[in-house]
Design a protein around this motif. Structure first.
Motif, PDB file in Angstrom:
ATOM      1  N   ILE A  28      -5.811  47.526  58.786  1.00 29.86           N
ATOM      2  CA  ILE A  28      -4.916  47.310  57.648  1.00 29.86           C
ATOM      3  C   ILE A  28      -4.565  48.657  57.032  1.00 29.86           C
ATOM      4  N   GLY A  29      -3.292  48.985  57.015  1.00 28.28           N
ATOM      5  CA  GLY A  29      -2.836  50.265  56.484  1.00 28.28           C
ATOM      6  C   GLY A  29      -1.385  50.482  56.868  1.00 28.28           C
ATOM      7  N   GLY A  30      -0.988  51.739  57.030  1.00 29.78           N
ATOM      8  CA  GLY A  30       0.385  52.005  57.463  1.00 29.78           C
ATOM      9  C   GLY A  30       1.411  51.599  56.435  1.00 29.78           C
ATOM     10  N   ASN A  31       1.248  52.065  55.216  1.00 28.43           N
ATOM     11  CA  ASN A  31       2.214  51.784  54.169  1.00 28.43           C
ATOM     12  C   ASN A  31       3.548  52.459  54.505  1.00 28.43           C
ATOM     13  N   GLN A  32       4.525  52.218  53.699  1.00 32.33           N
ATOM     14  CA  GLN A  32       5.862  52.749  53.935  1.00 32.33           C
ATOM     15  C   GLN A  32       5.815  54.271  54.090  1.00 32.33           C
ATOM     16  N   GLY A  33       6.315  54.764  55.214  1.00 33.21           N
ATOM     17  CA  GLY A  33       6.355  56.197  55.475  1.00 33.21           C
ATOM     18  C   GLY A  33       5.053  56.787  55.973  1.00 33.21           C
TER      19      GLY A  33
END
Length: 519
Positions: free
Chosen positions: A263-268
């Protein structure tokens, strides 16, 4: 939970060099260990001087001019014996001491008198001129340093460090705190440290690992007697010491080897979670899914179709997995806070193995109710927190310097506060389990890895490896140790082939695959 001897291969389990101790333990148990081994304290000092001389001859065989710098304690006795042996072998030797008129006490005094009787030359510190010598032997201060080194010794150590010639320290670099590795406030920067009886905690992690240079250990033939008396503080580990990972069952399928949800990989910020996911695959996980911001999905899975993606219904993704990773590229905005809170609520009713890294650690640090976090994490099948020193400082509400001043204590405090295993990354990565009762030891330090690994994404890679081992059924302690050691070994293989500069995290994926397969 497995205890460490179950993880070490049979040969490694017998190597005393991989059991680290505190200065207090050495002071308390060294005399009794020597007595039990039928060795007088002066004979032990003689063995130390002899061992130091052998290390000098081995690493600098062409050296003939030696400056030996001594203090006023037992460390000086070791140095006087080394100096006498060098003189008797035909070398040019001078001992520099604080006051040539001062007679040392006890065994150190006997070593000093033997040096004088052999015709050895001694001079005061004020007469030091290193230009006539080829190597400096450091026997100024030993393991007893607690407070700030006195000014005259500080000036001497500074002068030693300013020379270009090699430096050999006896037992540990003078001025270093034996348990933490911190200069007090300055210490000799050694090329080689010959450590006696057992490696001291401060030599193995943080700045101490750099300042001691290469470690040469000799147990002075009392190691077994010593360890019969001592409960070991910390165990040194690396990949070569560990038992091979068991072969997979012939009838296994992808579901047999775990399901990791990253879980991760936010915008940008797609890169970090991609590294975690890919390393989880390379470390043997059967299935890997990434829950990320929809804008990051294309970048996460590009060129790696084995990674599954999910953007909505986090609850369903959590129900699907065996092990949860949260943090790489998570960010700290409202989206990130919502995802972490969702995971924490889920785990209170459906406990699963958890690895917490990066931004998730920063968000945890901001939460006021640490008791609630402890109650959640301590009840999970496994919970491993993987901070670097900056994240560790935020978790404990201290400064980074406080973490580095005592990495052992910092990792222990994080483990106790949050109820999981702490993997404190850095030079000499520490693994500290929360289970401290009824155990002789509960911390481990990895002596693998290299400075080339100090680059973006290395921690994300480690997080993925830890999750893979958890998902495949390793207990918490074993998963942390194996992952840290495999990660370090991969970095070392890359460095041996290509050098340290320019190493990037994804370079480790290929050797990682070979390492976990015993190749």
């Amino acid at each position: 939970m497995m205890t460490l001897p179950n993880l070490l291969n049979e040969q490694a389990a017998e190597i005393l060099a991989y059991k680290a101790v505190s200065s207090e333990q050495v002071k308390k148990f060294e005399p009794q260990a020597a007595k039990n081994a039928d060795c007088s304290m002066f004979e032990l000092m003689t063995r130390a001087g002899e061992a130091g001389f052998e290390v000098l001859k081995t690493h600098w065989p062409k050296v003939t001019k030696i400056a030996v710098v001594t203090g006023n304690g037992n460390n000086a006795g070791d140095a006087y014996i080394l100096a006498r042996l060098a003189l008797q072998s035909g070398m040019q030797v001078c001992v520099f001491c604080e006051n040539i008129e001062r007679e040392l006490l006890a065994d150190a005094g006997l070593a000093q008198r033997e040096w004088v009787a052999a015709g050895g030359e001694s001079k005061n510190f004020s007469c030091i001129d290193f230009s006539d010598f080829e190597i400096i032997v450091d026997g100024i201060l030993g393991t007893g340093v607690e407070g700030e080194v006195k000014q005259s010794f500080q000036l001497l150590i500074e002068k030693i460090n300013q020379t270009a010639m090699p430096r050999l320290s006896l037992d540990l670099p003078s001025g270093m705190h034996a348990n933490t590795g911190i200069p007090m406030p300055i210490c000799v920067h050694a090329d080689i440290t010959v450590s006696f009886i057992a490696p001291k905690l401060g030599l193995l992690t943080g700045i101490g690992k750099e300042l001691c240079g290469r470690i040469e250990l000799t147990d002075l033939a009392i190691g077994k007697a010593f360890y019969q008396l001592v409960n070991v503080d910390s165990q040194v580990v690396n990949w070569s010491l560990l038992n091979p990972i068991k072969s997979r069952p012939v009838n296994g399928n992808k579901g047999s080897f775990g399901k990791v949800l990253c879980i991760g990989g936010n915008q940008g910020m797609p890169g970090a979670i991609r590294l975690s996911a890919e390393s989880a695959l390379r470390a043997g996980t059967g299935l890997v899914k990434v829950y990320c911001h929809q804008s990051s999905g294309l970048h996460v899975a590009s060129g790696r179709p084995e990674i599954m993606l999910q953007y909505q219904d986090l609850e369903a993704a959590l129900n699907w997995c065996t092990c949860v990773v949260i943090g790489p590229g998570l960010g700290q905005d409202q989206w990130a806070v919502q995802k972490l809170d969702h995971v924490l609520r889920y785990l209170t009713t459906d406990p699963k193995s958890l690895v917490v890294d990066a931004d998730a650690l920063n968000l945890l640090a901001d939460k006021k109710d640490k008791t609630n976090l402890y109650n959640i994490f301590s009840k999970l099948p496994a919970c491993i927190l993987t901070p670097h020193p900056g994240e560790a400082a935020r978790l404990l509400k201290v400064q980074i310097k406080d973490i580095e001043n005592n990495r052992y204590l910092a990792s222990e405090n994080i483990s106790k506060m949050y109820g999981g295993t702490c993997v404190l990354k850095g030079a000499g990565t520490l693994i500290q389990t929360a289970e401290t009762q009824n155990k002789n030891q509960c911390s481990w330090v990895c002596n693998g890895g290299n400075p080339g690994m100090a680059t973006a994404g290395m921690g994300d890679l480690l997080t993925g490896i830890i999750s893979a081992f958890l998902a495949q059924g390793m207990p918490e302690q074993q998963a942390a140790i194996y992952a840290v050691c495999a990660h370090a070994e991969a970095g070392d293989r890359v460095a041996r082939q290509y050098g340290q500069r320019g190493m990037i995290a994804s370079d480790l994926l290929t050797p990682l695959r070979a390492i976990i397969n015993g190749l």
